[in-house]
Scaffold this active site. Structure first.
Site, mmCIF file in Angstrom:
data_model
loop_
_atom_site.group_PDB
_atom_site.id
_atom_site.type_symbol
_atom_site.label_atom_id
_atom_site.label_comp_id
_atom_site.label_asym_id
_atom_site.label_seq_id
_atom_site.Cartn_x
_atom_site.Cartn_y
_atom_site.Cartn_z
ATOM 1 N N GLU A 60 0.766 -1.166 0.023
ATOM 2 C CA GLU A 60 0.023 -0.206 -0.284
ATOM 3 C C GLU A 60 0.769 1.210 0.002
ATOM 4 O OE1 GLU A 60 -2.355 -3.521 1.159
ATOM 5 O OE2 GLU A 60 -0.597 -2.503 1.707
ATOM 6 N N HIS A 129 -11.232 -6.028 8.350
ATOM 7 C CA HIS A 129 -11.716 -5.781 6.792
ATOM 8 C C HIS A 129 -12.932 -5.013 6.946
ATOM 9 C CE1 HIS A 129 -9.685 -9.417 5.883
ATOM 10 N NE2 HIS A 129 -9.615 -9.228 4.774
#
Length: 338
Positions: A60, A129
């Site tokens: 990321e 998540h």
């Protein structure tokens, strides 16, 4: 006008911008060949090629760093972080580089980067998540933060974000991706459903960043919220019988202080609703702002209805969410002035 759910609307926004502006590129994990874990970028690589829709490695920080370099050199990258929970490895790039670039160079350089971030719970994704970290990014000067609640706004806000010369963190509520969602906190949206959610134009249009929307006029209590909780608040207001005015912020930064303050001055009462944890959540900033702007108009303390101050509780996901019962209790409390 076509009927689209939020996934289709977001896909349409990127399709429009890729076709309209050769400087726009889409990048992230699995966004190309696979079409994204939620299928938001489905078909874009086949249409525009691997040089415009780029599959990136699971890194990321590298995704955002690459986007910054692209932006400085004239491109308009749309970066996807697969889940909000995975954005933390890129936090330094966002906070220390992306957000400060225009200011630290006195306007000589800027990076028009849009970072798409699926956020929130409702898909039984567990602790890694399901987070809603919008307050962390609202605290960083130099970036804009938005979260739509419906397909029309999603497409218009994403186009505005891509065309904006400042970086934008674009949070997408996963529970609203595929619809339909009627505000029942115990009824999850069905992943990859094809049910339409609203009318969305095919072509180019913009929803302005920094402009809230009154989605339900009312006179007794102001409810301020965004994302998924707009629909829960609407259902709660209807069930409560209270004449509540519901405001969808749409844009967290910049904040439309004028719209929310005007409403609270009218009603004299306010309930703030968001999915993220309560302590230091964005609701705290809203409450402080309204205390400064509306103190002499308030008839009752401002009430917050939020997620719990715990790590995301997978086993108690639906209890964690601010549901209709909790919002109705808050509406009744502020209306009674206690």
């Amino acid at each position: 006008m076509p009927q689209m759910n939020m996934v289709q609307a977001l896909n349409s926004a990127m399709d429009v911008m890729l076709g309209r502006d050769n400087s726009v590129v889409v990048m992230g994990q699995d966004v190309g060949y696979f079409g994204g874990v939620f299928r938001v970028t489905d078909g874009l690589q086949r249409k525009y090629g691997e040089h415009r829709v780029i599959d990136m490695p699971i890194a990321e920080g590298g995704i955002i760093a690459t986007a910054i370099g692209m932006g400085v050199n004239g491109l308009r990258p749309v970066s996807e972080i697969q889940f909000a929970d995975y954005i933390y490895p890129a936090f330094d790039q966002v906070a220390s580089e992306l957000a400060r670039l225009r200011y630290r160079t006195a306007g000589d350089y800027f990076a028009p980067v849009t970072v798409r971030v699926p956020a929130g719970g409702g898909i039984r994704g567990g602790q890694t998540h399901s987070q809603s970290p919008e307050a962390l990014f609202a605290h960083i000067c130099g970036i804009k933060v938005v979260m739509p609640s419906n397909p029309y706004d999603a497409k218009g806000l994403l186009i505005s974000s891509i065309e904006d010369d400042d970086p934008v963190i674009f949070f997408e509520p996963k529970r609203l991706y595929n619809g339909p969602f009627d505000g029942d906190p115990n009824k999850p949206a069905i992943p990859w459903s094809t049910h339409p959610k609203g009318e969305v134009p095919d072509g180019h249009y913009k929803v302005p960043i920094g402009q809230a929307e009154i989605v339900r006029p009312g006179a007794e209590v102001t409810v301020i919220t965004y994302g998924t909780l707009v629909h829960v608040a609407e259902a709660a207001a209807k069930a409560s019988g209270i004449d509540a005015e519901i405001i969808d912020l749409r844009s967290i930064v910049p904040l439309d202080v004028e719209t929310i303050a005007t409403s609270v001055k009218k009603t004299g009462r306010c309930v703030i609703v968001h999915e993220a944890t309560r302590f230091s959540g964005f609701g705290a900033e809203l409450a402080a702002t309204l205390q400064e702007e509306c103190f002499w108009h308030l008839e009752a303390p401002i009430e917050r209805v939020t997620g719990w101050d715990t790590p995301y509780p997978h086993a108690f996901e639906w209890e964690y969410f601010p549901g209709q019962a909790r919002i109705i209790a808050a509406l009744k409390k502020v209306k009674a002035g206690v």
